[in-house]
Design a protein around this motif. Structure first.
Motif, PDB file in Angstrom:
ATOM      1  N   CYS A  64       1.246   0.313  -1.991  1.00 56.64           N
ATOM      2  CA  CYS A  64       1.272   0.694  -0.580  1.00 56.64           C
ATOM      3  C   CYS A  64       2.638   0.383   0.033  1.00 56.64           C
ATOM      4  O   CYS A  64       3.219   1.216   0.741  1.00 56.64           O
ATOM      5  CB  CYS A  64       0.161  -0.040   0.158  1.00 56.64           C
ATOM      6  N   LEU A  65       3.163  -0.813  -0.220  1.00 55.08           N
ATOM      7  CA  LEU A  65       4.486  -1.178   0.294  1.00 55.08           C
ATOM      8  C   LEU A  65       5.563  -0.227  -0.230  1.00 55.08           C
ATOM      9  O   LEU A  65       6.459   0.191   0.507  1.00 55.08           O
ATOM     10  CB  LEU A  65       4.837  -2.607  -0.103  1.00 55.08           C
ATOM     11  N   LEU A 155      -6.241   2.081   5.145  1.00 53.04           N
ATOM     12  CA  LEU A 155      -4.968   2.626   5.604  1.00 53.04           C
ATOM     13  C   LEU A 155      -4.777   3.990   4.957  1.00 53.04           C
ATOM     14  O   LEU A 155      -4.815   4.106   3.730  1.00 53.04           O
ATOM     15  CB  LEU A 155      -3.816   1.692   5.240  1.00 53.04           C
ATOM     16  N   ARG A 156      -4.558   5.007   5.779  1.00 52.60           N
ATOM     17  CA  ARG A 156      -4.390   6.371   5.284  1.00 52.60           C
ATOM     18  C   ARG A 156      -2.970   6.869   5.535  1.00 52.60           C
ATOM     19  O   ARG A 156      -2.285   6.414   6.462  1.00 52.60           O
ATOM     20  CB  ARG A 156      -5.386   7.327   5.948  1.00 52.60           C
ATOM     21  N   ARG A 157      -2.547   7.824   4.728  1.00 48.41           N
ATOM     22  CA  ARG A 157      -1.232   8.461   4.865  1.00 48.41           C
ATOM     23  C   ARG A 157      -1.428   9.966   5.009  1.00 48.41           C
ATOM     24  O   ARG A 157      -1.804  10.663   4.076  1.00 48.41           O
ATOM     25  CB  ARG A 157      -0.363   8.161   3.637  1.00 48.41           C
ATOM     26  N   PRO A 177      -4.961  10.894   2.127  1.00 45.73           N
ATOM     27  CA  PRO A 177      -5.287   9.929   1.070  1.00 45.73           C
ATOM     28  C   PRO A 177      -5.336   8.495   1.588  1.00 45.73           C
ATOM     29  O   PRO A 177      -4.589   8.119   2.488  1.00 45.73           O
ATOM     30  CB  PRO A 177      -4.147  10.105   0.059  1.00 45.73           C
ATOM     31  N   VAL A 178      -6.219   7.701   0.999  1.00 44.71           N
ATOM     32  CA  VAL A 178      -6.325   6.278   1.317  1.00 44.71           C
ATOM     33  C   VAL A 178      -5.343   5.505   0.450  1.00 44.71           C
ATOM     34  O   VAL A 178      -5.374   5.608  -0.776  1.00 44.71           O
ATOM     35  CB  VAL A 178      -7.762   5.769   1.095  1.00 44.71           C
ATOM     36  N   LEU A 179      -4.459   4.726   1.093  1.00 44.22           N
ATOM     37  CA  LEU A 179      -3.498   3.906   0.355  1.00 44.22           C
ATOM     38  C   LEU A 179      -4.045   2.520   0.057  1.00 44.22           C
ATOM     39  O   LEU A 179      -3.808   1.968  -1.014  1.00 44.22           O
ATOM     40  CB  LEU A 179      -2.195   3.768   1.151  1.00 44.22           C
ATOM     41  N   PHE A 219       3.917  -5.326   7.714  1.00 39.21           N
ATOM     42  CA  PHE A 219       3.018  -6.422   7.371  1.00 39.21           C
ATOM     43  C   PHE A 219       1.587  -5.906   7.368  1.00 39.21           C
ATOM     44  O   PHE A 219       1.162  -5.217   8.291  1.00 39.21           O
ATOM     45  CB  PHE A 219       3.125  -7.579   8.359  1.00 39.21           C
ATOM     46  N   PHE A 220       0.862  -6.240   6.320  1.00 40.03           N
ATOM     47  CA  PHE A 220      -0.575  -5.964   6.309  1.00 40.03           C
ATOM     48  C   PHE A 220      -1.274  -7.010   5.463  1.00 40.03           C
ATOM     49  O   PHE A 220      -0.668  -7.681   4.629  1.00 40.03           O
ATOM     50  CB  PHE A 220      -0.892  -4.542   5.815  1.00 40.03           C
TER      51      PHE A 220
END
Length: 250
Positions: A64-65, A155-157, A177-179, A219-220
């Motif tokens: 994800c990062l 988290l989606r993109r 899509p779900v990241l 940050f997550f």
């Protein structure tokens, strides 16, 4: 004849076997050893589960990062004089870099939309070769409630190329899509060219002097039954639009 007695000498009997106390002591010792062995095995199995869960979460978080960082490093904004504040007021800037705060399920998360040369054709769902081959795309990162129970937020993109009919083609959030799953925090911090930080950003607004950020901190936090895992990085945008004041002074 009682089997607990045996003949030792003619006319005499001698007691043999275990007494009740000895049996109870053996049972207690066995129970203690079994408990110790079970606890050790259970701890080992739990640790293996935690390690596997940690590996999975770290792989997902690192991916994800990497995806967000790659997108930000390829961000695009119209430079001057292609962009002017007057045009931005009359017509919304399609390449605007906009970071806002979204409220989902009573919690607040960062949301981000910007243009970048990081289009992924697999996320368009389009069979149009021209549309799928477009390089410049409008990207959107947003958090929403997970459709699966007990998975918190995801988290989606979103990704759509700039070859579309803006009036007819709207964001299809369900196809984004779900990241990351099990998201409990997602916060973006934006830094201007003077290293001042902001929680929101709009490159078409005079509050940011019509510039794109110089850097973005990501940050997550992902939380599972095995623990919580924070992820943090800062990305410097190699290209972008400078503050209008700086451009005028040059």
């Amino acid at each position: 004849m009682n089997p607990s007695y045996r003949q030792n000498q003619p006319g005499m009997w001698k007691k043999s076997g275990f007494t009740l106390l000895e049996v109870l002591m053996a049972v207690v010792i066995f129970a203690v050893i079994a408990t110790i062995v079970y606890s050790a095995m259970n701890a080992a199995i739990s640790r293996i589960g935690a390690i596997k869960d940690g590996d999975r979460v770290f792989a997902m978080g690192a991916g994800c990062l990497h995806r967000i960082s790659t997108d930000l490093r390829s961000a695009y904004a119209d430079p001057y004089p292609l962009f002017t504040p007057q045009n931005a007021e009359e017509n919304p800037d399609p390449y605007a870099f906009v970071g806002q705060t979204d409220f989902v399920g009573g919690d607040s998360f960062s949301g981000l939309q910007f243009a970048a040369f990081a289009h992924l054709p697999v996320s368009t769902g389009s069979a149009d070769p021209q549309k799928s081959a477009a390089a410049l795309a409008q990207l959107r990162y947003f958090v929403e409630k997970s459709p699966e129970p007990d998975r918190g937020y995801v988290l989606r993109r979103g990704d759509r190329p700039f070859v579309w009919n803006a009036d007819a083609d709207q964001w299809d959030e369900d196809s984004a899509p779900v990241l990351c799953t099990h998201i409990t925090e997602f916060a973006l911090t934006y830094f201007d060219h003077k290293k001042n930080d902001r929680k929101t950003w709009d490159s078409s607004d005079d509050a940011t002097d019509y510039a794109t950020p110089a850097a973005v901190e990501i940050f997550f936090r992902i939380e599972t039954d095995q623990g919580n895992y924070p992820f943090l990085t800062r990305v410097v945008l190699p290209a972008g639009r400078e503050p209008l004041e700086r451009v005028k002074s040059q």
